[in-house]
Design a protein around this motif. Structure first.
Motif, PDB file in Angstrom:
ATOM      1  N   TRP A 156      36.734  31.671  36.526  1.00  0.00           N
ATOM      2  CA  TRP A 156      36.030  30.561  37.165  1.00  0.00           C
ATOM      3  C   TRP A 156      36.923  29.417  37.633  1.00  0.00           C
ATOM      4  O   TRP A 156      36.610  28.761  38.618  1.00  0.00           O
ATOM      5  CB  TRP A 156      34.924  30.028  36.253  1.00  0.00           C
ATOM      6  CG  TRP A 156      35.398  29.647  34.866  1.00  0.00           C
ATOM      7  CD1 TRP A 156      35.658  30.496  33.833  1.00  0.00           C
ATOM      8  CD2 TRP A 156      35.685  28.336  34.384  1.00  0.00           C
ATOM      9  NE1 TRP A 156      36.074  29.802  32.744  1.00  0.00           N
ATOM     10  CE2 TRP A 156      36.094  28.470  33.041  1.00  0.00           C
ATOM     11  CE3 TRP A 156      35.621  27.053  34.958  1.00  0.00           C
ATOM     12  CZ2 TRP A 156      36.455  27.391  32.262  1.00  0.00           C
ATOM     13  CZ3 TRP A 156      35.969  25.970  34.158  1.00  0.00           C
ATOM     14  CH2 TRP A 156      36.386  26.140  32.822  1.00  0.00           C
ATOM     15  N   VAL A 157      38.037  29.170  36.993  1.00  0.00           N
ATOM     16  CA  VAL A 157      38.817  27.982  37.365  1.00  0.00           C
ATOM     17  C   VAL A 157      39.370  28.063  38.792  1.00  0.00           C
ATOM     18  O   VAL A 157      39.149  27.146  39.589  1.00  0.00           O
ATOM     19  CB  VAL A 157      39.922  27.710  36.339  1.00  0.00           C
ATOM     20  CG1 VAL A 157      40.804  26.549  36.790  1.00  0.00           C
ATOM     21  CG2 VAL A 157      39.306  27.377  34.983  1.00  0.00           C
ATOM     22  N   PRO A 158      40.049  29.149  39.163  1.00  0.00           N
ATOM     23  CA  PRO A 158      40.597  29.175  40.531  1.00  0.00           C
ATOM     24  C   PRO A 158      39.503  29.118  41.586  1.00  0.00           C
ATOM     25  O   PRO A 158      39.679  28.534  42.659  1.00  0.00           O
ATOM     26  CB  PRO A 158      41.354  30.506  40.585  1.00  0.00           C
ATOM     27  CG  PRO A 158      41.586  30.879  39.165  1.00  0.00           C
ATOM     28  CD  PRO A 158      40.417  30.349  38.418  1.00  0.00           C
ATOM     29  N   ARG A 159      38.333  29.727  41.279  1.00  0.00           N
ATOM     30  CA  ARG A 159      37.295  29.781  42.297  1.00  0.00           C
ATOM     31  C   ARG A 159      36.647  28.419  42.513  1.00  0.00           C
ATOM     32  O   ARG A 159      36.463  27.986  43.642  1.00  0.00           O
ATOM     33  CB  ARG A 159      36.231  30.807  41.905  1.00  0.00           C
ATOM     34  CG  ARG A 159      35.216  30.957  43.019  1.00  0.00           C
ATOM     35  CD  ARG A 159      34.081  31.915  42.742  1.00  0.00           C
ATOM     36  NE  ARG A 159      34.432  33.115  42.010  1.00  0.00           N
ATOM     37  CZ  ARG A 159      33.512  33.910  41.463  1.00  0.00           C
ATOM     38  NH1 ARG A 159      32.233  33.623  41.577  1.00  0.00           N
ATOM     39  NH2 ARG A 159      33.865  34.984  40.800  1.00  0.00           N
ATOM     40  N   TYR A 160      36.297  27.723  41.416  1.00  0.00           N
ATOM     41  CA  TYR A 160      35.571  26.463  41.569  1.00  0.00           C
ATOM     42  C   TYR A 160      36.479  25.246  41.608  1.00  0.00           C
ATOM     43  O   TYR A 160      36.100  24.211  42.119  1.00  0.00           O
ATOM     44  CB  TYR A 160      34.546  26.305  40.446  1.00  0.00           C
ATOM     45  CG  TYR A 160      33.500  27.395  40.473  1.00  0.00           C
ATOM     46  CD1 TYR A 160      32.594  27.456  41.542  1.00  0.00           C
ATOM     47  CD2 TYR A 160      33.433  28.365  39.483  1.00  0.00           C
ATOM     48  CE1 TYR A 160      31.640  28.464  41.597  1.00  0.00           C
ATOM     49  CE2 TYR A 160      32.490  29.365  39.519  1.00  0.00           C
ATOM     50  CZ  TYR A 160      31.594  29.420  40.582  1.00  0.00           C
ATOM     51  OH  TYR A 160      30.672  30.405  40.631  1.00  0.00           O
ATOM     52  N   PHE A 161      37.661  25.339  41.030  1.00  0.00           N
ATOM     53  CA  PHE A 161      38.545  24.167  41.050  1.00  0.00           C
ATOM     54  C   PHE A 161      39.809  24.502  41.828  1.00  0.00           C
ATOM     55  O   PHE A 161      39.814  24.429  43.034  1.00  0.00           O
ATOM     56  CB  PHE A 161      38.826  23.706  39.614  1.00  0.00           C
ATOM     57  CG  PHE A 161      37.556  23.384  38.887  1.00  0.00           C
ATOM     58  CD1 PHE A 161      36.894  22.184  39.139  1.00  0.00           C
ATOM     59  CD2 PHE A 161      36.983  24.289  37.998  1.00  0.00           C
ATOM     60  CE1 PHE A 161      35.698  21.885  38.496  1.00  0.00           C
ATOM     61  CE2 PHE A 161      35.796  23.990  37.358  1.00  0.00           C
ATOM     62  CZ  PHE A 161      35.149  22.793  37.606  1.00  0.00           C
ATOM     63  N   ILE A 178      37.536  30.284  24.332  1.00  0.00           N
ATOM     64  CA  ILE A 178      36.688  30.907  25.354  1.00  0.00           C
ATOM     65  C   ILE A 178      37.023  30.366  26.745  1.00  0.00           C
ATOM     66  O   ILE A 178      37.200  31.125  27.703  1.00  0.00           O
ATOM     67  CB  ILE A 178      35.193  30.670  25.035  1.00  0.00           C
ATOM     68  CG1 ILE A 178      34.812  31.475  23.783  1.00  0.00           C
ATOM     69  CG2 ILE A 178      34.315  31.076  26.215  1.00  0.00           C
ATOM     70  CD1 ILE A 178      33.404  31.239  23.303  1.00  0.00           C
ATOM     71  N   LEU A 179      37.162  29.028  26.853  1.00  0.00           N
ATOM     72  CA  LEU A 179      37.460  28.424  28.150  1.00  0.00           C
ATOM     73  C   LEU A 179      38.753  28.975  28.728  1.00  0.00           C
ATOM     74  O   LEU A 179      38.817  29.367  29.890  1.00  0.00           O
ATOM     75  CB  LEU A 179      37.584  26.900  28.010  1.00  0.00           C
ATOM     76  CG  LEU A 179      36.293  26.110  27.880  1.00  0.00           C
ATOM     77  CD1 LEU A 179      36.582  24.622  27.866  1.00  0.00           C
ATOM     78  CD2 LEU A 179      35.336  26.451  29.020  1.00  0.00           C
ATOM     79  N   THR A 180      39.790  29.027  27.898  1.00  0.00           N
ATOM     80  CA  THR A 180      41.096  29.388  28.444  1.00  0.00           C
ATOM     81  C   THR A 180      41.196  30.882  28.715  1.00  0.00           C
ATOM     82  O   THR A 180      41.831  31.302  29.675  1.00  0.00           O
ATOM     83  CB  THR A 180      42.219  28.880  27.530  1.00  0.00           C
ATOM     84  OG1 THR A 180      43.444  28.965  28.232  1.00  0.00           O
ATOM     85  CG2 THR A 180      42.323  29.673  26.256  1.00  0.00           C
ATOM     86  N   LEU A 181      40.524  31.696  27.890  1.00  0.00           N
ATOM     87  CA  LEU A 181      40.601  33.135  28.124  1.00  0.00           C
ATOM     88  C   LEU A 181      39.791  33.550  29.343  1.00  0.00           C
ATOM     89  O   LEU A 181      40.134  34.503  30.036  1.00  0.00           O
ATOM     90  CB  LEU A 181      40.138  33.910  26.885  1.00  0.00           C
ATOM     91  CG  LEU A 181      41.108  33.911  25.699  1.00  0.00           C
ATOM     92  CD1 LEU A 181      40.602  34.820  24.599  1.00  0.00           C
ATOM     93  CD2 LEU A 181      42.502  34.324  26.132  1.00  0.00           C
ATOM     94  N   SER A 182      38.711  32.809  29.589  1.00  0.00           N
ATOM     95  CA  SER A 182      37.880  33.177  30.741  1.00  0.00           C
ATOM     96  C   SER A 182      38.306  32.410  31.992  1.00  0.00           C
ATOM     97  O   SER A 182      37.658  32.505  33.036  1.00  0.00           O
ATOM     98  CB  SER A 182      36.404  32.883  30.435  1.00  0.00           C
ATOM     99  OG  SER A 182      36.239  31.492  30.249  1.00  0.00           O
ATOM    100  N   ALA A 183      39.389  31.634  31.905  1.00  0.00           N
ATOM    101  CA  ALA A 183      39.784  30.739  32.994  1.00  0.00           C
ATOM    102  C   ALA A 183      39.948  31.470  34.325  1.00  0.00           C
ATOM    103  O   ALA A 183      39.531  30.959  35.367  1.00  0.00           O
ATOM    104  CB  ALA A 183      41.071  30.015  32.634  1.00  0.00           C
ATOM    105  N   ASP A 184      40.522  32.669  34.286  1.00  0.00           N
ATOM    106  CA  ASP A 184      40.752  33.414  35.526  1.00  0.00           C
ATOM    107  C   ASP A 184      39.452  33.656  36.288  1.00  0.00           C
ATOM    108  O   ASP A 184      39.458  33.791  37.507  1.00  0.00           O
ATOM    109  CB  ASP A 184      41.402  34.766  35.213  1.00  0.00           C
ATOM    110  CG  ASP A 184      42.881  34.583  34.907  1.00  0.00           C
ATOM    111  OD1 ASP A 184      43.439  33.536  35.309  1.00  0.00           O
ATOM    112  OD2 ASP A 184      43.462  35.469  34.258  1.00  0.00           O
TER     113      ASP A 184
END
Lengths: 339, 328
Positions: B83-88, B75-81
């Motif tokens: 939230w990851v670039p935005r918050y990290f 779930i984390l890796t598939l949804s990474a696009d």
């Protein structure tokens, strides 16, 4: 013409230890709606005979090397693979010995019974299932519509054998081969299953080949009896003849090893001494001679031919032609009478 | 509802008088005698092999932890696009203001030597690992199942050919063989899973073959043949579903193994090429900084460890769950 004519069937297995002559020149006929019983000890070639009829011998280890199996004018042994598949389950169906392992554990019973209908009659899943429910009802499974959705492990042994019968009869075959169908069942269930088979036979007109080592099982239902020993036919005839006027010493031995209540036998049973022969190394002459109490020199040297002694009753023993050589003389039953 | 049906069934069974041999005396077909309570038993919902297995798997805490961890990672890796670039940070963007810095909370796992966000790279790295694991095992499965099935079902010459070829594959040191294969194919993401997949088939073929050998001796296979089923039907309908259980276990564990191999190959520079974030490459990158900047190795290393462990625990749990001998 008979429904099924088998002539000079020879099936052999080629093993590292040598050639196993599992079936060695067996001939018989089966009429529509009749029952033929094939009787013999373990390893006498009964089951291999049945498997040969359906061309179910595992090649290349085993092969039908000679003979003809004529099913309604067609030679089964010369059929193409496609034709043989269309024949199996559709014209000749088979019930196996152990109902506990004959049903696939991962499919529902109704689905499995319907499988033959889907393969042979091209029915869709729904229609095949409905027909399977009818068949289950026919073989006496209570609440068939509900039980058809069960898995095999939810059935008892007797019910599974009923389901197997339903499966075998689903396509309304001409011939039903039952390979020791009751051996794995309780005695009370045995009687029910046999009764069911007879009843369905009368209703559907199916011919039955009943393979068994239990003469008691066939006494009631067989029209003809074929006794096998060491891959050969030793006696073949109408059931009453074989039971009441048996010709071959091996048949006598089989009958004597049955418990009986009509003879006031306080004594012990009279089993046949010794072991059935290894089919790789069949004794010379008559295969039964090492165990036969009446064996003479000729039995060691010459293979006895299957000779028709009385009309429709043949025996493969050198002495069967002698009217004085009959079962009454059997030492063991005489002992039993004396007791 | 179920109780009502049960009692009706019992009444029906005991309704007819029985003769001495236990046959009903009425005109009906002989009914199998039912022990008391059999009707209730018959009313239980149908249980299947997989249903039973799930019930048992649920009792195995470690297996459930493994399953949960795999689900979390997926779930984390598939949804990474999302939230990851935005918050990290983007996994490939560099920030020259912070090189090799453990800067919590902007970069929770710190930054690497060209200022990339380690957390972002770990999360995106799971994509490579999971994809390689699943695709490689998929290739192994396709090859292994087909060859194993042919080998086990037909036996004889085919069996000898397939199994001896498998022996040849086994004879080579696994890691060297993969490296050699990648040297020929050239290092890239798709070649990594192809290489691992191709080298994985012999084990699957062996396990499946032995499983088939035991399943095909069952009488229901003879029964199917006697019923007129074709080889294909017997194989697919009767043997396969009964022989697949050990393969599920082996395949699950293999995913872990494939992830580990991918990480090792990438670490050696034979696998996924930069700048694609991959756990093995991150370790390789950080290996000279292991003492001054331990976060660069700890987090990707921990990701490899936990993910591989999760698959192995899952496989182990599956083995216990699918073992009918352990049925209580």
């Amino acid at each position: 013409m008979a429904l099924l004519e088998v002539t000079g069937l020879r099936t052999q297995f080629f093993t590292r230890d040598g050639v196993v002559k599992a079936v060695d020149g067996v001939s018989f006929e089966l009429e529509q709606g009749k029952t033929l019983a094939i009787v013999g000890e373990s390893g006498s070639g009964k089951s291999v005979t049945a498997l040969s009829l359906m061309r179910l011998i595992q090649e290349p280890q085993g092969r039908v090397v000679e003979g003809g199996v004529n099913l309604g004018g067609q030679d089964v042994l010369k059929m193409s693979d496609t034709a043989i598949r269309a024949m199996r389950g559709n014209r000749i169906a088979m019930i196996f010995q152990d109902p506990m392992t004959s049903l696939n554990p991962v499919f529902r019973v109704g689905y499995q019974i319907g499988e033959a209908l889907r393969v042979h009659k091209g029915m869709n899943r729904k229609r095949a299932f409905d027909r399977a429910v009818e068949m289950l009802d026919l073989v006496g499974i209570p609440n068939a519509a509900h039980r058809a959705k069960d898995y095999p492990h939810q059935f008892s042994g007797g019910m599974r054998q009923r389901a197997m019968i339903a499966m075998a009869l689903a396509c309304d075959p001409d011939i039903l081969i039952a390979d020791e169908p009751t051996t794995a069942l309780d005695v009370t269930i045995q009687a029910q299953i046999l009764e069911l088979m007879v009843e369905l036979q009368q209703r559907e007109g199916t011919a039955i080949i009943m393979i068994t080592h239990d003469l008691g099982v066939v006494a009631d239902m067989a029209n003809d009896v074929m006794v096998m020993y060491g891959g050969k036919q030793v006696e073949y005839g109408v059931a009453d003849d074989v039971f009441y006027r048996p010709l071959h010493p091996y048949t006598w031995g089989l009958l004597d090893s049955l418990p009986r209540h009509d003879i006031s036998a306080k004594g012990e049973l009279c089993p046949i001494k010794g072991q059935p022969p290894s089919l790789i190394d069949i004794p010379s002459g008559c295969a039964f001679h090492p165990r036969c109490p009446y064996a003479k020199e000729i039995c060691r040297t010459t293979v006895p031919a299957l000779v028709e002694i009385e009309p429709g009753h043949s025996s493969a023993c050198h002495f069967s032609g002698d009217p004085a050589f009959r079962r009454d003389q059997v030492a063991c039953s005489a002992d039993m009478e004396a007791n | 509802m179920s109780k009502r049906r049960g009692s009706r069934e019992q009444r029906a069974v005991s309704a007819g008088p029985l003769d001495v041999e236990g046959h009903p005396l009425d005109t009906q077909m002989p009914q199998p005698p039912m022990p008391p309570g059999a009707a209730e038993l018959a009313d239980r919902p149908s249980r299947t092999l997989w249903g039973d297995a799930w019930t048992r798997l649920k009792k195995n805490k470690l297996a459930i932890i493994g399953l949960a961890w795999v689900i979390v990672v997926v779930i984390l890796t598939l949804s990474a696009d999302l939230w990851v670039p935005r918050y990290f940070a983007d996994p490939t963007s560099t920030e020259f203001g912070s090189l090799i810095k453990p800067t919590f909370p902007d970069h929770p796992f710190g930054t690497d030597r060209i200022g990339r966000d380690v957390f972002s790279r770990v999360v995106y790295g799971a994509r490579v690992s999971l994809a390689v694991g699943i695709l490689a095992v998929g290739i192994s499965l396709v090859l292994g199942l087909i060859l194993g099935a042919l080998s086990g079902y037909y036996g004889g010459f085919i069996d000898t050919m397939v199994m001896r070829t498998a022996d040849i594959f086994f004879a080579f040191p696994y890691m060297l063989f993969t490296i050699a294969l990648l040297a020929v194919l050239g290092p890239s993401f798709q070649n990594v899973f192809i290489a691992i997949g191709i080298l994985g088939w012999p084990s699957i073929a062996r396990v499946f073959r032995s499983s088939i050998l035991s399943v095909k001796e069952n009488e229901y296979v003879d029964a199917a043949r006697a019923m007129g089923a074709s080889d294909w039907r017997i194989m697919v309908r009767h043997i396969l579903p009964n022989a697949i259980a050990p393969i599920t276990v082996y395949a699950t564990m293999s995913v872990g193994g494939a992830i580990l191999t991918e990480a090792a190959l990438t670490f050696l520079g034979m696998g996924v090429q930069p700048p694609t974030p991959a756990w093995g490459a991150m370790l390789d990158d950080a290996r000279s900084l292991i003492l001054p900047a331990p976060w660069l190795t700890i987090f990707p290393g921990f990701a490899i460890l936990t993910t591989v462990l999760a698959f192995v625990l899952m496989g182990d749990g599956l083995r216990d769950a699918l073992d009918v001998k352990m049925k209580d």
